[in-house]
Design a protein around this motif. Structure first.
Motif, PDB file in Angstrom:
ATOM      1  N   GLY A  84      -5.439   9.603  -5.809  1.00  0.00           N
ATOM      2  CA  GLY A  84      -4.167   8.876  -5.870  1.00  0.00           C
ATOM      3  C   GLY A  84      -4.348   7.491  -6.461  1.00  0.00           C
ATOM      4  N   LYS A  85      -5.411   6.798  -6.037  1.00  0.00           N
ATOM      5  CA  LYS A  85      -5.684   5.470  -6.589  1.00  0.00           C
ATOM      6  C   LYS A  85      -5.987   5.548  -8.077  1.00  0.00           C
TER       7      LYS A  85
ATOM      8  N   THR B 150      -8.175  12.992  -1.781  1.00  0.00           N
ATOM      9  CA  THR B 150      -6.787  12.808  -2.185  1.00  0.00           C
ATOM     10  C   THR B 150      -6.464  11.326  -2.350  1.00  0.00           C
ATOM     11  N   GLY B 151      -6.954  10.506  -1.431  1.00  0.00           N
ATOM     12  CA  GLY B 151      -6.734   9.065  -1.551  1.00  0.00           C
ATOM     13  C   GLY B 151      -7.383   8.500  -2.792  1.00  0.00           C
ATOM     14  N   PHE B 152      -8.598   8.941  -3.073  1.00  0.00           N
ATOM     15  CA  PHE B 152      -9.317   8.468  -4.258  1.00  0.00           C
ATOM     16  C   PHE B 152      -8.585   8.870  -5.534  1.00  0.00           C
TER      17      PHE B 152
ATOM     18  N   ASP C  22      -8.876  14.737   2.511  1.00  0.00           N
ATOM     19  CA  ASP C  22      -8.020  13.563   2.660  1.00  0.00           C
ATOM     20  C   ASP C  22      -8.583  12.368   1.906  1.00  0.00           C
ATOM     21  N   SER C  23      -9.898  12.154   2.017  1.00  0.00           N
ATOM     22  CA  SER C  23     -10.499  11.021   1.304  1.00  0.00           C
ATOM     23  C   SER C  23     -10.444  11.236  -0.203  1.00  0.00           C
TER      24      SER C  23
END
Length: 111
Positions: A72-73, A68-70, A65-66
């Protein structure tokens, strides 16, 4: 009284046959008890392993999850950069190409 000759004792069975059956039953009971104990310990170990694997999967899920967030940014920033002034980038590429062309031309000319 009431007991026929031949020493019939336990429930009307001869002692030798009855004791053989009892010994066989005891042996089979002990074998079954050992197998049940082995299966019980194995199932307990499987339960512990499943708990450990679930814990690892939960940790991996949070890490994904982390990540994926990274990502995405990062992709958002790349999209912003790609939407920027393409003409400016093209101009820089052309100037760089001309510079390389003149350097190669100059090196060949000096030979």
């Amino acid at each position: 009284e009431g007991v026929p000759p031949g020493n019939y004792g336990n429930y009307g069975y001869p002692n030798s046959g009855y004791s053989a059956c009892e010994e066989e039953n005891e042996r089979l009971t002990e074998s079954l008890r050992n197998k049940v104990t082995a299966i019980k310990s194995l199932s307990i170990e499987i339960g512990h392993e499943v708990k450990n694997q679930n814990k690892l999967l939960a940790e991996m899920d949070s890490q994904f999850d982390s990540t994926t967030g990274f990502l995405g940014k990062t992709m958002g920033k790349l999209k912003i950069l790609s939407r920027g002034s393409q003409t400016k980038l093209l101009c820089y590429m052309m100037l760089f190409s001309l510079f390389v062309f003149f350097v190669i031309y100059w090196i060949i000319k000096l030979r």
